[in-house]
Design an enzyme around this catalytic site. Structure first.
Site, short mmCIF file in Angstrom:
data_model
loop_
_atom_site.label_atom_id
_atom_site.label_comp_id
_atom_site.label_asym_id
_atom_site.label_seq_id
_atom_site.Cartn_x
_atom_site.Cartn_y
_atom_site.Cartn_z
N ASN A 1 6.47 2.00 -4.87
CA ASN A 1 7.09 1.35 -6.03
C ASN A 1 6.33 1.59 -7.33
O ASN A 1 6.93 1.91 -8.36
CB ASN A 1 7.22 -0.15 -5.76
CG ASN A 1 8.37 -0.76 -6.53
OD1 ASN A 1 9.32 -0.07 -6.89
ND2 ASN A 1 8.29 -2.05 -6.79
N PRO B 1 0.82 -1.22 0.00
CA PRO B 1 0.00 0.00 0.00
C PRO B 1 0.85 1.26 0.00
O PRO B 1 1.85 1.35 0.72
CB PRO B 1 -0.79 -0.13 1.31
CG PRO B 1 -0.75 -1.58 1.65
CD PRO B 1 0.56 -2.08 1.15
N GLU B 2 0.46 2.23 -0.84
CA GLU B 2 1.18 3.49 -0.93
C GLU B 2 0.26 4.63 -0.50
O GLU B 2 -0.84 4.38 0.01
CB GLU B 2 1.72 3.67 -2.35
CG GLU B 2 2.62 2.50 -2.76
CD GLU B 2 3.22 2.64 -4.15
OE1 GLU B 2 3.24 3.76 -4.69
OE2 GLU B 2 3.68 1.62 -4.70
N LYS C 1 2.21 7.87 4.13
CA LYS C 1 2.05 6.43 4.33
C LYS C 1 1.67 6.09 5.76
O LYS C 1 2.04 5.03 6.28
CB LYS C 1 3.34 5.70 3.95
CG LYS C 1 3.57 5.60 2.45
CD LYS C 1 4.70 4.63 2.16
CE LYS C 1 4.86 4.42 0.66
NZ LYS C 1 5.89 3.40 0.35
#
Length: 416
Positions: free
Chosen positions: A183, A2-3, A54
């Site tokens: 990513n 998760p971002e 985050k």
């Protein structure tokens, strides 16, 4: 993993499903979780959520009844508590009936109703964490989504930091400067600007204006906020493209906002298996035809074209390793990349015939050996039955020593 967009969508989900719901009792932790217990219990409280980069913060607020504050068993009044969550590799929230609680629910908040419902923090891989009475981490920079101007100023005022000596793809994952970028976001941002992922970060960012900029318009329905550049563009033009509007820092804000503006279709806690819209939005990350390398931290970066001058010289492939060389494999074929080419029809028939002959001869030789073994056994039996007794003076027979000595004495007596 998760971002930033996923954590913001999770906070919106919690605030929406918990609106007007009264929770009650202690906060329950699973036995297998290594995170700390949450020392909070209350007869009635509410839950709200906010996000920053985050991180997600849940606020537990006691509900006062008839103007009197609630008291805990020790006699003290219930106090509000903030719990800060970091999702790790697989964290998310679920709101279900108590009987349908997910398997990997490691922190649970129960409602004050019958039958009870439960808000769960689910983490299959258990890399996520929570911090009771916590706050935003001080070593994380401003949020790229909701603190854009502070984020931009923080980056451009610290370009002398050693963090920007690294490739741009690695510097973008440094949460001290890019809080919320992960990513898949770094791959999409660099691809849209055609910036090689292993260009030096300071080279890419140097020259960007620190002044306040007008944010680019986000068009989530098209999935793009910057036109594609020619893939045959020279390296110098790829570097110059960062000076155009929007630049890389603009896209660090607008690309995550595109995911958020999908309305939860990219990451919907209520429909975790529906990723079709998100996958259609992706232009680079895990897209067939794109290249991939592992950076110096072991994270896979997806890109197109030249990786850049700081690319690792020996990069481990993210794909699984090929098994060892098979027996009988031709070395020249392996060097030339030949892999299992089908032989011609005539050659194939000849090979099949040779194989049949080998099988036939093998079976015949096996039968012959068995017959010889049987025959040798029977002949040995016959020899034992018909074997004559050997005489002492028979040529080639072994004479005992005592017998030789006796014969020598008798001979000497005769001679004397």
């Amino acid at each position: 993993m998760p971002e930033g967009p996923e954590l913001h969508l999770a906070s919106r989900f919690v605030s929406r499903v918990c609106a007007g719901v009264v929770f009650s009792g202690p906060v329950e932790k699973s036995e297998v979780s290594k995170n700390s217990e949450v020392p909070f219990t209350c007869d009635a409280y509410s839950i709200t959520a906010t996000s920053r980069g985050k991180e997600v913060r849940l606020t537990l607020t006691p509900i006062e009844e008839e103007g009197e504050p609630q008291a805990v068993p020790g006699g003290k009044a219930c106090q509000p508590m903030d719990i800060v969550f970091r999702f790790g590799m697989s964290g998310f929230f679920r709101f279900t009936a108590g009987s349908e609680m997910p398997k990997h629910a490691h922190l649970r908040f129960y409602t004050n109703e019958t039958p009870r419902r439960v808000l769960s923090f689910v983490d299959v891989r258990r890399f996520g964490s929570w911090e009771p009475n916590g706050d935003w981490q001080t070593d994380r920079g401003p949020c790229v989504m909701f603190e854009y101007q502070s984020f931009r100023a923080n980056v451009l005022s610290n370009l002398s930091d050693r963090a920007f000596d690294k490739p741009i793809c690695e510097a973008m994952l440094n949460q001290k400067y890019s809080n919320g970028i992960g990513n898949y976001l770094r791959a999409e941002i660099l691809y849209r600007l055609k910036i090689p992922p292993f260009m030096k970060a300071r080279t890419v960012l140097d020259g960007l204006l620190p002044k306040k900029r007008e944010l680019p318009e986000v068009k989530p329905e098209q999935g793009q906020c910057h036109p594609h550049q020619d893939s045959e563009m020279s390296l110098s033009k790829k570097i110059k493209v960062k000076m155009e509007s929007p630049d890389i820092l603009d896209l660090c804000h607008s690309v995550p906002m595109e995911v958020i503006n999908m309305g939860g279709k990219g990451y919907d806690p209520e429909k975790p298996d529906d990723y079709s819209t998100f996958q259609a939005w992706l232009q680079c990350y895990c897209v067939p035809g794109m290249k991939s390398l592992r950076d110096h931290n072991g994270r896979t970066i997806w890109f197109q074209g030249d990786p850049g001058p700081l690319a690792p010289k020996v990069s481990k492939s993210p794909k699984s390793k090929r098994k060892g060389k098979k027996q009988g494999e031709d070395k020249t074929d392996k060097q030339q990349g030949v892999k299992g080419e089908p032989p011609a029809k005539g050659i194939k028939k000849e090979k099949e015939g040779a194989q049949n002959k080998r099988v036939k001869s093998h079976s015949e030789s096996k039968k012959t050996k068995e017959n010889k073994r049987k025959g040798s056994r029977s002949s040995e039996g016959r020899k034992k039955q018909s074997k004559p007794e050997r005489k002492d003076d028979a040529p080639g027979t072994a004479v005992p020593r005592r017998q030789r000595q006796r014969s020598m004495r008798t001979k000497s007596e005769k001679d004397s």
